[in-house]
Write an enzyme that holds these catalytic residues in place. Sequence first.
Site, mmCIF file in Angstrom:
data_model
loop_
_atom_site.group_PDB
_atom_site.id
_atom_site.type_symbol
_atom_site.label_atom_id
_atom_site.label_comp_id
_atom_site.label_asym_id
_atom_site.label_seq_id
_atom_site.Cartn_x
_atom_site.Cartn_y
_atom_site.Cartn_z
ATOM 1 N N CYS A 38 0.839 -1.198 0.000
ATOM 2 C CA CYS A 38 0.000 0.000 0.000
ATOM 3 C C CYS A 38 0.875 1.249 0.000
ATOM 4 O O CYS A 38 1.992 1.244 0.513
ATOM 5 C CB CYS A 38 -0.878 -0.044 1.253
ATOM 6 S SG CYS A 38 -1.886 1.395 1.532
ATOM 7 N N SER A 40 0.566 3.713 1.807
ATOM 8 C CA SER A 40 0.847 4.111 3.196
ATOM 9 C C SER A 40 2.135 3.465 3.700
ATOM 10 O O SER A 40 2.866 4.059 4.492
ATOM 11 C CB SER A 40 -0.300 3.716 4.115
ATOM 12 O OG SER A 40 -1.493 4.234 3.642
ATOM 13 N N HIS A 43 4.883 5.745 2.902
ATOM 14 C CA HIS A 43 5.015 6.923 3.772
ATOM 15 C C HIS A 43 5.877 6.599 4.993
ATOM 16 O O HIS A 43 6.622 7.457 5.480
ATOM 17 C CB HIS A 43 3.637 7.394 4.273
ATOM 18 C CG HIS A 43 2.777 8.003 3.206
ATOM 19 N ND1 HIS A 43 3.211 9.012 2.390
ATOM 20 C CD2 HIS A 43 1.499 7.756 2.841
ATOM 21 C CE1 HIS A 43 2.245 9.349 1.560
ATOM 22 N NE2 HIS A 43 1.202 8.598 1.807
ATOM 23 N N HIS A 59 0.086 -3.928 6.096
ATOM 24 C CA HIS A 59 -1.089 -3.751 6.960
ATOM 25 C C HIS A 59 -2.385 -4.044 6.211
ATOM 26 O O HIS A 59 -3.448 -3.624 6.644
ATOM 27 C CB HIS A 59 -1.112 -2.309 7.488
ATOM 28 C CG HIS A 59 -1.213 -1.310 6.387
ATOM 29 N ND1 HIS A 59 -0.134 -0.909 5.642
ATOM 30 C CD2 HIS A 59 -2.280 -0.668 5.870
ATOM 31 C CE1 HIS A 59 -0.529 -0.056 4.718
ATOM 32 N NE2 HIS A 59 -1.826 0.107 4.834
ATOM 33 N N CYS A 162 -7.527 -2.717 3.753
ATOM 34 C CA CYS A 162 -7.155 -1.302 3.922
ATOM 35 C C CYS A 162 -7.741 -0.416 2.827
ATOM 36 O O CYS A 162 -8.612 0.385 3.082
ATOM 37 C CB CYS A 162 -5.640 -1.122 3.989
ATOM 38 S SG CYS A 162 -5.163 0.608 4.138
#
Lengths: 360, 73
Positions: A38, A40, A43, A59, A162
């Site tokens: 993902c 994220s 990041h 996740h 997610c």
Amino acid sequence: MKAAVLREANKPMEIEEVQISKPGPREVMVRPIAAGVCHSDLHFMDGSYPYMLPTILGHESAGIVEEVGKDVTYVKKGDSVITCLSAFCGHCNHCLTGHLSRCNSPEVSRKPEEEARISKAGSQIHQFLNLSSFAELMLIHEHALVKVREDMPMDRAALIGCSTTTGVGAVFHTAKVEPGSTVAVLGCGGVGLAAINGAAIAGAGRIIAVDMVDSKLDLAKAVGATDVVNASSGEAVGQIIEMTQGGCDYTFEAIGLKATAEQAFQMLAPGGTATIIGMIPVGTMVELHGVDFLSEKKIQGSNMGSNRFRVDMPRFVDFYLNGKLHLDQMISKHIKLEQVNDALEALKSGQEARHIIMFD
Amino acid sequence: MSRIEVESEITGNVWKIELKVGDKVEAEDVIMILESMKMEIPVEAPSAGTIVEILVKEEDSVEEDQILAIIES
């Protein structure tokens, strides 16, 4: 077990042998079948969101229950599950008022004095968001998973863990999009595409997808966008205000940038609501023109789609299986754990949808 | 000698305090770990020095910009 360990920000993860603890009270060992890579994760990998290192990212996963700890009654060995980072305590003010995704209770983690869930040679490896799915096993709190139908393909189910929940949930729960309304979605990655699909399911009349990559705009059309705008020209706000004759009822920012968050607000119609889904880097301030509040424009955040995932995710599974949720198009490639760094590099380029790690 | 305030960048809870008053630190050493929205966020020393005050304890709630510790360098 084998896992992709991040030891330093902005450096590739290494595949290492690490140790995982045994399930304690209310804990479940899950053997992931599929894990999404993902944006994220990126990041945290690039340090724009600081996190304790070393850690194992990941996740967004689905798998099979391998073992349960004491006091676990919700699942048993062999159940199909989707994991979720919105682990809820079940008794704080947020949980008791139905806002489980806001639960900030630390009790779904192990305490500092307890044995770490993941370690290597006696040193803690920090579990990522109480999950860490770039690994052959996951040891998680029972409130970090939901049972799903066994006929749901696990790679598609992982996405629900997610990106689908974040995007569709932002439309359904955070913004509560009304049928017939006009929606714009800025950013057509996994979350943005899910928001577009969610807006279509919610009955939005016009859904405008905004991105700078034509292939992503094509994907947006496939999942429900009625119009697309390539923002490469830098004139997206003006174009959308003109197209809609005054702005959108709802906008969704699914990138995580100051500029696009501000644009999401600027392209609202009077009374419209901008929902910021993207993870704007820590320390970044967003600027709005104060006079715009006189026309009752609103801006709000959305975390994990304001989910109640034990209710939402089985519903999203049904949406997929009855053809309303388009998850097949979201997956650009199936990969092995060893290719996880390549998947993150591909995400940086912005050219591809999602890579899914498949575990043997 | 200068006193440096170590602030929280976010709202959250103190999950674990890694160092104590009197410990010497280098820049980027982790003083404590905050938990916010399921994230374990390190609070790092902004520069080298000695920790002279820790103003929170484990399980405390903290606000954005709250001073968590003081370092003298």
